[in-house]
Design a protein around this motif. Structure first.
Motif, PDB file in Angstrom:
ATOM      1  N   PRO A 282       0.887  -1.273  -0.005  1.00  0.00           N
ATOM      2  CA  PRO A 282       0.359  -0.001   0.123  1.00  0.00           C
ATOM      3  C   PRO A 282       1.075   1.042  -0.111  1.00  0.00           C
ATOM      4  CG  PRO A 282      -0.029  -1.127   2.208  1.00  0.00           C
ATOM      5  CD  PRO A 282       0.461  -1.860   1.364  1.00  0.00           C
ATOM      6  N   ARG A 283       1.829   0.686   0.562  1.00  0.00           N
ATOM      7  CA  ARG A 283       2.971   2.668   0.332  1.00  0.00           C
ATOM      8  C   ARG A 283       3.815   2.861  -1.004  1.00  0.00           C
ATOM      9  NH1 ARG A 283       2.521  -0.187   5.116  1.00  0.00           N
ATOM     10  NH2 ARG A 283       2.651   1.042   6.921  1.00  0.00           N
ATOM     11  N   LEU A 284       3.875   1.716  -1.605  1.00  0.00           N
ATOM     12  CA  LEU A 284       3.398   1.995  -3.259  1.00  0.00           C
ATOM     13  C   LEU A 284       2.572   3.733  -3.650  1.00  0.00           C
ATOM     14  CD1 LEU A 284       5.182  -0.906  -4.450  1.00  0.00           C
ATOM     15  CD2 LEU A 284       6.299   0.743  -3.842  1.00  0.00           C
ATOM     16  N   TYR A 285       1.443   3.047  -3.487  1.00  0.00           N
ATOM     17  CA  TYR A 285      -0.004   3.917  -4.032  1.00  0.00           C
ATOM     18  C   TYR A 285       0.641   4.758  -3.415  1.00  0.00           C
ATOM     19  CZ  TYR A 285      -1.451  -0.522  -5.877  1.00  0.00           C
ATOM     20  OH  TYR A 285      -2.191  -1.547  -7.076  1.00  0.00           O
ATOM     21  N   MET A 286       0.724   4.793  -1.870  1.00  0.00           N
ATOM     22  CA  MET A 286       0.495   6.406  -0.855  1.00  0.00           C
ATOM     23  C   MET A 286       0.938   7.303  -1.614  1.00  0.00           C
ATOM     24  SD  MET A 286       0.119   5.858   2.738  1.00  0.00           S
ATOM     25  CE  MET A 286       1.696   5.686   2.856  1.00  0.00           C
ATOM     26  N   SER A 287       2.663   6.253  -2.274  1.00  0.00           N
ATOM     27  CA  SER A 287       3.973   7.325  -1.912  1.00  0.00           C
ATOM     28  C   SER A 287       3.323   8.083  -3.171  1.00  0.00           C
ATOM     29  CB  SER A 287       5.163   6.777  -2.341  1.00  0.00           C
ATOM     30  OG  SER A 287       5.742   6.013  -1.089  1.00  0.00           O
ATOM     31  N   LEU A 288       2.867   7.630  -4.209  1.00  0.00           N
ATOM     32  CA  LEU A 288       2.828   8.085  -5.596  1.00  0.00           C
ATOM     33  C   LEU A 288       1.955   9.682  -5.207  1.00  0.00           C
ATOM     34  CD1 LEU A 288       1.542   5.496  -8.218  1.00  0.00           C
ATOM     35  CD2 LEU A 288       3.226   7.724  -8.352  1.00  0.00           C
ATOM     36  N   LEU A 358      -6.819   1.960 -10.310  1.00  0.00           N
ATOM     37  CA  LEU A 358      -6.412   2.717  -9.072  1.00  0.00           C
ATOM     38  C   LEU A 358      -5.247   3.333  -9.762  1.00  0.00           C
ATOM     39  CD1 LEU A 358      -5.472  -0.673  -7.460  1.00  0.00           C
ATOM     40  CD2 LEU A 358      -7.162   1.657  -6.719  1.00  0.00           C
ATOM     41  N   LEU A 359      -4.799   3.651 -10.764  1.00  0.00           N
ATOM     42  CA  LEU A 359      -3.264   4.261 -11.337  1.00  0.00           C
ATOM     43  C   LEU A 359      -4.341   5.100 -12.869  1.00  0.00           C
ATOM     44  CD1 LEU A 359      -0.416   2.984 -11.035  1.00  0.00           C
ATOM     45  CD2 LEU A 359      -1.682   4.266  -9.250  1.00  0.00           C
ATOM     46  N   ASN A 361      -5.529   4.988 -15.643  1.00  0.00           N
ATOM     47  CA  ASN A 361      -5.278   4.451 -16.418  1.00  0.00           C
ATOM     48  C   ASN A 361      -4.326   5.100 -17.241  1.00  0.00           C
ATOM     49  OD1 ASN A 361      -5.754   2.294 -18.312  1.00  0.00           O
ATOM     50  ND2 ASN A 361      -7.186   2.925 -19.336  1.00  0.00           N
ATOM     51  N   ASP A 362      -3.167   5.611 -16.132  1.00  0.00           N
ATOM     52  CA  ASP A 362      -2.245   6.327 -16.479  1.00  0.00           C
ATOM     53  C   ASP A 362      -0.893   5.172 -16.916  1.00  0.00           C
ATOM     54  OD1 ASP A 362      -0.145   7.869 -16.992  1.00  0.00           O
ATOM     55  OD2 ASP A 362      -0.864   9.456 -15.287  1.00  0.00           O
ATOM     56  N   ARG A 363      -0.594   5.459 -18.593  1.00  0.00           N
ATOM     57  CA  ARG A 363       0.899   4.741 -18.739  1.00  0.00           C
ATOM     58  C   ARG A 363       1.832   5.044 -17.980  1.00  0.00           C
ATOM     59  NH1 ARG A 363       2.486   1.112 -23.170  1.00  0.00           N
ATOM     60  NH2 ARG A 363       4.010   1.043 -22.905  1.00  0.00           N
ATOM     61  N   ARG A 364       2.159   6.008 -17.400  1.00  0.00           N
ATOM     62  CA  ARG A 364       3.250   6.505 -17.035  1.00  0.00           C
ATOM     63  C   ARG A 364       3.574   5.969 -15.475  1.00  0.00           C
ATOM     64  NH1 ARG A 364       5.790  11.804 -18.901  1.00  0.00           N
ATOM     65  NH2 ARG A 364       5.098  12.232 -20.868  1.00  0.00           N
ATOM     66  N   ARG A 365       1.720   6.324 -14.941  1.00  0.00           N
ATOM     67  CA  ARG A 365       2.790   5.590 -13.188  1.00  0.00           C
ATOM     68  C   ARG A 365       1.564   4.057 -13.118  1.00  0.00           C
ATOM     69  NH1 ARG A 365      -2.194   8.559 -10.873  1.00  0.00           N
ATOM     70  NH2 ARG A 365      -3.020   9.963 -12.847  1.00  0.00           N
ATOM     71  N   VAL A 366       1.226   3.382 -14.283  1.00  0.00           N
ATOM     72  CA  VAL A 366       1.893   1.796 -14.445  1.00  0.00           C
ATOM     73  C   VAL A 366       2.983   1.187 -14.072  1.00  0.00           C
ATOM     74  CG1 VAL A 366       1.099  -0.032 -15.538  1.00  0.00           C
ATOM     75  CG2 VAL A 366      -0.870   1.300 -15.054  1.00  0.00           C
ATOM     76  N   GLU A 367       3.972   2.442 -15.157  1.00  0.00           N
ATOM     77  CA  GLU A 367       5.123   1.781 -15.331  1.00  0.00           C
ATOM     78  C   GLU A 367       6.045   1.779 -14.347  1.00  0.00           C
ATOM     79  OE1 GLU A 367       7.211   2.955 -19.177  1.00  0.00           O
ATOM     80  OE2 GLU A 367       5.851   2.608 -20.378  1.00  0.00           O
ATOM     81  N   LEU A 368       5.026   3.110 -13.884  1.00  0.00           N
ATOM     82  CA  LEU A 368       6.709   3.491 -12.599  1.00  0.00           C
ATOM     83  C   LEU A 368       6.496   2.359 -10.961  1.00  0.00           C
ATOM     84  CD1 LEU A 368       8.479   5.687 -11.584  1.00  0.00           C
ATOM     85  CD2 LEU A 368       5.982   6.114 -10.303  1.00  0.00           C
ATOM     86  N   LEU A 369       5.741   1.770 -11.178  1.00  0.00           N
ATOM     87  CA  LEU A 369       5.171   0.838 -10.106  1.00  0.00           C
ATOM     88  C   LEU A 369       5.489  -0.014 -10.499  1.00  0.00           C
ATOM     89  CD1 LEU A 369       1.874   1.441  -8.309  1.00  0.00           C
ATOM     90  CD2 LEU A 369       4.077   2.827  -7.945  1.00  0.00           C
ATOM     91  N   THR A 370       5.308  -0.514 -11.802  1.00  0.00           N
ATOM     92  CA  THR A 370       5.674  -1.618 -11.768  1.00  0.00           C
ATOM     93  C   THR A 370       7.433  -1.960 -11.673  1.00  0.00           C
ATOM     94  OG1 THR A 370       4.188  -2.138 -13.127  1.00  0.00           O
ATOM     95  CG2 THR A 370       5.918  -3.497 -14.083  1.00  0.00           C
ATOM     96  N   THR A 371       8.056  -0.654 -12.674  1.00  0.00           N
ATOM     97  CA  THR A 371       9.814  -0.829 -12.324  1.00  0.00           C
ATOM     98  C   THR A 371       9.989  -0.572 -10.599  1.00  0.00           C
ATOM     99  OG1 THR A 371       9.457   1.802 -12.848  1.00  0.00           O
ATOM    100  CG2 THR A 371      10.110   0.615 -14.364  1.00  0.00           C
ATOM    101  N   VAL A 372       9.172  -0.128  -9.404  1.00  0.00           N
ATOM    102  CA  VAL A 372       9.503  -0.299  -8.815  1.00  0.00           C
ATOM    103  C   VAL A 372       9.634  -1.850  -8.462  1.00  0.00           C
ATOM    104  CG1 VAL A 372       8.712   0.655  -6.509  1.00  0.00           C
ATOM    105  CG2 VAL A 372       9.501   2.026  -8.481  1.00  0.00           C
ATOM    106  N   LEU A 373       8.599  -2.163  -8.636  1.00  0.00           N
ATOM    107  CA  LEU A 373       8.231  -4.051  -8.294  1.00  0.00           C
ATOM    108  C   LEU A 373       9.095  -4.863  -8.559  1.00  0.00           C
ATOM    109  CD1 LEU A 373       5.326  -5.658  -8.030  1.00  0.00           C
ATOM    110  CD2 LEU A 373       5.476  -5.724  -9.767  1.00  0.00           C
ATOM    111  N   LEU A 374       9.686  -4.850  -9.513  1.00  0.00           N
ATOM    112  CA  LEU A 374      10.699  -5.812 -10.245  1.00  0.00           C
ATOM    113  C   LEU A 374      12.043  -4.930  -9.665  1.00  0.00           C
ATOM    114  CD1 LEU A 374       9.810  -5.480 -14.677  1.00  0.00           C
ATOM    115  CD2 LEU A 374       8.972  -6.960 -12.532  1.00  0.00           C
TER     116      LEU A 374
END
Ligand SMILES: OC[C@H]1O[C@H](O[C@H]2O[C@H](CO)[C@@H](O)[C@H](O)[C@H]2O)[C@H](O)[C@@H](O)[C@@H]1O
Ligand SMILES: [Ca+2]
Length: 552
Positions: A282-288, A358-359, A361-374
């Motif tokens: 949840p902190r990944l989403y909160m940080s955004l 949740l994001l 549908n913003d491709r940049r935010r999806v990519e950002l969280l995915t890269t942090v996840l990875l």
């Protein structure tokens, strides 16, 4: 190059979570099945994932989407036969994909023959003891263990329910249709270990073990994480290590860092190979939304060290609600305000939405969280459909809105089934933004700039750098809280990950003094950045931008 020992394959693996029931329908009855899934294995191999985590596939009345097991050693008839499962497993292995199945240990379905037999009461009409009664947890008053919280707060008012037939109350941490097994009964432990052996003998590569904190109840406690629970789980691990080396156990323990780490056990007395990192999610989403990454760093630094064999598992979304159990009350209120503007999005202690909605549908935010996840320590899990940006359906009850059919193409029912949408187990999403006409695998496979293709390239990049899997984590001090910067370091390489959680371009100075003289080089394009000097390293990042760099 850093070598990960073969039995520790899970440390470098990317997992993909899917529901067989909603992935691909092989026989046109509107319900996904193993033949359908087997036909999609090449897609999954092509995506670049290593392990499939499949949601519960047991015979079940489906009052909790299969987490209510009525038979531990068979396949739900909707999903095919045991032979279909064996074919699937063989074909997955032939493609180098491993398979981890969901194993529901804490409870059965109330339809399970054990519970039906248990309801006859402690003594049978002929005066002999009913051995099955003691498979479950009973009370004459339903007042015990008052310190245990209710987990499904939207539906349950008590962890006890009166069983009319026996006239006694039975204990359940989840739905009342899911009576908890009595792990103080050695026969229950044996039964469950035997069921695990059944699947391990068939060749599954491990289990995601459901709801592990709740196995044992004790008066005066909250009935979570008890030492006796750990003893049973360690016994499970000993069986696996002894008879099935190389298989993996993954704990679903939705707990704070200090408690969840206990589920790894120790090097001398191991428990699970892997545990979900619930608190960071949840902190990944909160940080955004806050444009402040402090909470990510704080929670990661709060994670105690884990045994050498251990590996965290990270995720952005799964088949449940985005759980808000591991945040403070203020943080939970913030998350609801930020991510659940419609009350239908709230469920229990969480938010029932998929990643893309949740994001916004913003491709940049999806990519950002995915890269942090990875890039964070741990083996990442992708949730089916998130790789193409699927949406959710709030009109469906419970958590089913995030479990709609996989969208393969723009044809009938999104290519999930030859059945019409209304005949499908859950209706495929058909709206103009997230519907299968617009969001589907086929169109994204043909578009080099699609989210699907991007995800696949990112997984490939991750695979080429073992530091992502096993490197040490060090956060880099910055003068800008919107920027998350950390290194992942093994003996042979140091990776620098810099991510901008803000909706605007940001300048940042990184304290990279330890790396003076090194040259950051982008992983994707091998472009060199200015050499690191003795003063803070200056960077500019566009909105939601990220850099994956190697320090040469
Ligand atoms: O089998 C019962 C449930 O077990 C898992 O539940 C987890 O999800 C809950 C939220 O839906 C969470 O609050 C809890 O801490 C977890 O144990 C499983 O993932 C669920 O789907 C299932 O209903
Ligand atoms: Ca089917």
């Amino acid at each position: 190059m850093t070598q990960i020992p073969a039995p520790e394959w899970y440390k470098s693996a990317v997992f993909y979570e899917l529901s067989v029931r909603t992935f691909a329908d092989g026989n046109g009855d509107g319900k996904g099945d193993f033949p359908g899934l087997t036909g999609k294995l090449d897609y999954l191999r092509g995506l670049g994932v290593d392990v499939l985590w499949i949601l519960p596939c047991y015979p079940s009345p489906l009052r909790d989407d299969g987490y209510d097991v009525a038979d531990y050693v068979n396949i739900h008839p909707d999903l095919g036969t045991l032979d279909d499962f064996k074919v699937f497993l063989r074909e997955a292995h032939a493609r180098g994909l491993r398979v981890v199945t969901d194993f529901v240990t804490n409870h059965t379905s109330s339809d399970h023959p054990w519970f039906q037999a248990a309801r006859r009461g402690p003594t049978l009409p002929d005066g002999s003891p009913n051995e099955y009664h003691d498979y479950y947890v009973w009370s004459d008053t339903g007042t015990e263990y008052a310190g245990a919280r209710i987990i499904f707060t939207d539906t349950e008012v008590s962890n006890w329910t009166l069983d009319e037939q026996s006239g006694r109350y039975y204990w359940h941490r989840f739905f009342s249709s899911q009576p908890d097994l009595n792990y103080d009964n050695p026969r229950v432990v044996e039964e469950i270990l035997q069921a695990a052996r059944f699947w391990l003998d068939l060749g599954v590569d491990g289990f995601r073990v459901d709801a592990v904190p709740y196995l044992i109840e004790r008066e005066g406690t909250n009935c979570e994480n008890l030492p006796e629970t750990h003893d049973i789980l360690k016994r499970f691990r000993r069986m696996v290590d002894q008879d099935y080396p190389g298989r993996v156990l993954l704990a679903e323990a939705n707990q704070w860092p200090e408690e969840v780490v206990e589920y790894f056990g120790t090097d001398a007395d191991p428990e699970f190979h892997m545990c979900f990192n619930f608190p960071v999610m949840p902190r990944l989403y909160m940080s955004l939304k806050k444009e402040d990454t402090t909470s990510i760093r704080e929670i990661m630094e709060r994670l105690p060290a884990i045994p050498a064999f251990g590996q965290w598992v990270t995720f952005l979304r799964n088949h449940d609600e985005l759980t808000l159990e591991m945040v403070t009350d203020d943080e939970r209120a913030f998350m609801y305000a930020a991510y659940a503007p419609d009350t239908r999005m709230k469920i229990n202690v969480g938010i029932r939405r998929r990643l893309a909605p949740l994001l916004d549908n913003d491709r940049r935010r999806v990519e950002l969280l995915t890269t942090v996840l990875l890039a964070l320590p741990g083996s990442p899990i992708l949730y089916y459909g998130d790789e193409i940006g699927m949406g959710d359906d709030l009109s469906l009850a419970d958590r089913n809105g995030v479990r709609t059919p996989m969208q393969w193409n723009a044809g009938m029912s999104g290519g999930f089934s030859t059945a019409t949408p209304d005949q499908c187990f859950f209706p495929p999403i058909g709206d103009a933004v997230y519907g299968y006409g617009r969001v589907n695998v086929q169109s994204q496979e043909q578009d080099p700039s699609s989210l699907l293709k991007w995800t696949s390239r990112q997984l490939e990049l991750r695979r080429r750098h073992p530091a992502f899997a096993v490197g040490d984590l060090t956060f880099i001090d910055t003068d800008n809280p919107a920027i998350l910067a950390f290194t992942r370091r093994t003996g042979d390489e140091t990776l620098l990950i810099v991510s901008n959680f803000a909706a605007n371009a940001q300048a940042v100075h990184l304290n990279l003094g330890d790396y003076a003289g090194r040259v950051p080089v982008t992983l994707a394009g091998a472009s060199p950045f200015p050499t690191i000097g003795d003063t803070p390293y200056s960077m500019i990042l566009g909105k939601y931008d990220y850099y994956w760099l190697r320090l040469n």
